[in-house]
Design a protein around this motif. Structure first.
Motif, PDB file in Angstrom:
ATOM      1  N   ASN A 134     -10.640   1.844  -2.216  1.00  0.00           N
ATOM      2  CA  ASN A 134     -11.380   2.340  -1.062  1.00  0.00           C
ATOM      3  C   ASN A 134     -12.542   1.403  -0.761  1.00  0.00           C
ATOM      4  O   ASN A 134     -13.476   1.291  -1.552  1.00  0.00           O
ATOM      5  N   TYR A 143     -10.207   4.684  -5.901  1.00  0.00           N
ATOM      6  CA  TYR A 143      -8.891   4.142  -5.572  1.00  0.00           C
ATOM      7  C   TYR A 143      -8.098   5.199  -4.828  1.00  0.00           C
ATOM      8  O   TYR A 143      -8.045   6.368  -5.230  1.00  0.00           O
ATOM      9  N   VAL A 144      -7.480   4.805  -3.726  1.00  0.00           N
ATOM     10  CA  VAL A 144      -6.687   5.723  -2.907  1.00  0.00           C
ATOM     11  C   VAL A 144      -5.216   5.598  -3.307  1.00  0.00           C
ATOM     12  O   VAL A 144      -4.584   4.563  -3.089  1.00  0.00           O
ATOM     13  N   LYS A 145      -4.690   6.656  -3.894  1.00  0.00           N
ATOM     14  CA  LYS A 145      -3.287   6.657  -4.308  1.00  0.00           C
ATOM     15  C   LYS A 145      -2.385   6.994  -3.121  1.00  0.00           C
ATOM     16  O   LYS A 145      -2.781   7.732  -2.225  1.00  0.00           O
ATOM     17  N   PRO A 146      -1.147   6.487  -3.118  1.00  0.00           N
ATOM     18  CA  PRO A 146      -0.208   6.877  -2.055  1.00  0.00           C
ATOM     19  C   PRO A 146       0.207   8.335  -2.217  1.00  0.00           C
ATOM     20  O   PRO A 146       0.319   8.839  -3.348  1.00  0.00           O
ATOM     21  N   ASP A 147       0.443   9.008  -1.105  1.00  0.00           N
ATOM     22  CA  ASP A 147       0.810  10.431  -1.140  1.00  0.00           C
ATOM     23  C   ASP A 147       2.164  10.672  -1.791  1.00  0.00           C
ATOM     24  O   ASP A 147       2.446  11.779  -2.250  1.00  0.00           O
ATOM     25  N   LEU A 190       2.660   5.690  -7.577  1.00  0.00           N
ATOM     26  CA  LEU A 190       1.733   5.120  -8.554  1.00  0.00           C
ATOM     27  C   LEU A 190       1.597   6.036  -9.770  1.00  0.00           C
ATOM     28  O   LEU A 190       1.571   5.564 -10.914  1.00  0.00           O
ATOM     29  N   ASP A 191       1.539   7.340  -9.550  1.00  0.00           N
ATOM     30  CA  ASP A 191       1.487   8.292 -10.669  1.00  0.00           C
ATOM     31  C   ASP A 191       2.729   8.177 -11.534  1.00  0.00           C
ATOM     32  O   ASP A 191       2.660   8.269 -12.760  1.00  0.00           O
ATOM     33  N   LYS A 199       3.297   9.688  -4.557  1.00  0.00           N
ATOM     34  CA  LYS A 199       3.188   9.784  -6.028  1.00  0.00           C
ATOM     35  C   LYS A 199       3.903   8.664  -6.789  1.00  0.00           C
ATOM     36  O   LYS A 199       4.174   8.792  -7.982  1.00  0.00           O
ATOM     37  N   GLU A 208       0.794  -1.225   0.000  1.00  0.00           N
ATOM     38  CA  GLU A 208       0.000   0.000   0.000  1.00  0.00           C
ATOM     39  C   GLU A 208       0.831   1.282   0.000  1.00  0.00           C
ATOM     40  O   GLU A 208       0.449   2.252  -0.659  1.00  0.00           O
ATOM     41  N   GLY A 227      -0.875   2.042  -3.225  1.00  0.00           N
ATOM     42  CA  GLY A 227      -2.201   2.462  -2.794  1.00  0.00           C
ATOM     43  C   GLY A 227      -3.142   1.284  -2.629  1.00  0.00           C
ATOM     44  O   GLY A 227      -2.715   0.127  -2.592  1.00  0.00           O
ATOM     45  N   PHE A 228      -4.470   1.569  -2.593  1.00  0.00           N
ATOM     46  CA  PHE A 228      -5.440   0.505  -2.357  1.00  0.00           C
ATOM     47  C   PHE A 228      -6.842   0.964  -2.769  1.00  0.00           C
ATOM     48  O   PHE A 228      -7.135   2.167  -2.781  1.00  0.00           O
TER      49      PHE A 228
END
Length: 216
Positions: free
Chosen positions: A73, A80-84, A88-89, A86, A66, A70-71
């Motif tokens: 919701n 979808y909750v992205k990690p802060d 995944l971006d 970035k 995660e 991320g994961f």
């Protein structure tokens, strides 16, 4: 040297060659020997802009994927909750712009068990398959249901070995090139006598003209 960093030619050559032959490089050695700075300087030098690289400090509490991927919701459908951080971006952008290099720098990579949070990456490096993110058929918050490990994504991990860290398993080392940093007395003297400040901003984009060739 214009940025205030000093590395011998062999270190630079080994680092570049290691990235080209395998997309996963581990830098190990004494704290303060320049591992993170080398990775950061190279990424800043060869990338056109800061969106192409991401420096993430690994936490000792990372027990699953995660923090990197991320994961979904569980309380809100199709979200979808992205990690802060970035990460995944960065991976999504790398898949969209395959002719440009992207760098994920994991600082203090072995503060947690690597196999726990990095298992998906280790698997796709070998199998060339995709990482599943959510069960939907359409994108959730611009996140696809699965992503590939793009050939233009390079992962660099920095490592210190002490009583607070974990050792790597053969599974991890088999997928990586490892460079051990050693600082000589002469290098220490040169650093102390130079009295120069580090200015990585002076490197921004200077090697961007070589980015496509590096990926190829």
């Amino acid at each position: 040297s214009s940025s205030g960093l000093f590395f011998n030619d062999k270190t630079g050559l080994r680092f570049a060659a290691s990235l080209i032959t395998k997309p996963f490089v581990i830098l190990t050695g004494l704290s303060g020997s320049g591992k993170t700075k080398l990775a950061q300087a190279f990424a800043m030098w060869i990338c056109e802009n800061a969106s192409q690289y991401c420096i993430v400090p690994v936490g000792a509490d990372w027990t699953n994927r995660e923090p990197l991927l991320g994961f979904p919701n569980a309380l809100k459908e199709k979200e979808y909750v992205k990690p802060d951080n970035k990460v995944l971006d960065l991976i999504i952008d790398a898949n969209k712009n395959t002719d440009q290099p992207y760098f994920l720098i994991l600082d203090e990579m072995n503060l947690s068990h690597v196999e726990r949070y990095f298992a998906d990456f280790l698997s796709v490096m070998e199998s060339k398959s995709k990482i599943s993110l959510h069960p939907g058929k359409e994108d959730w918050n611009d996140v696809p249901s699965e992503i590939s490990f793009p050939k233009n994504l390079f992962i660099i991990g920095t490592v210190n070995i002490d009583e607070t860290t974990y050792m790597f398993s053969p599974k991890v080392l088999d997928r990586a090139n490892v460079i051990e940093f050693r600082v000589t007395t002469k290098e220490m003297d040169n650093y102390l006598q130079s009295n120069s400040n580090i200015n990585l901003a002076s490197l921004n984009g200077l090697g961007a003209i070589m980015a496509r060739s590096f990926v190829e």
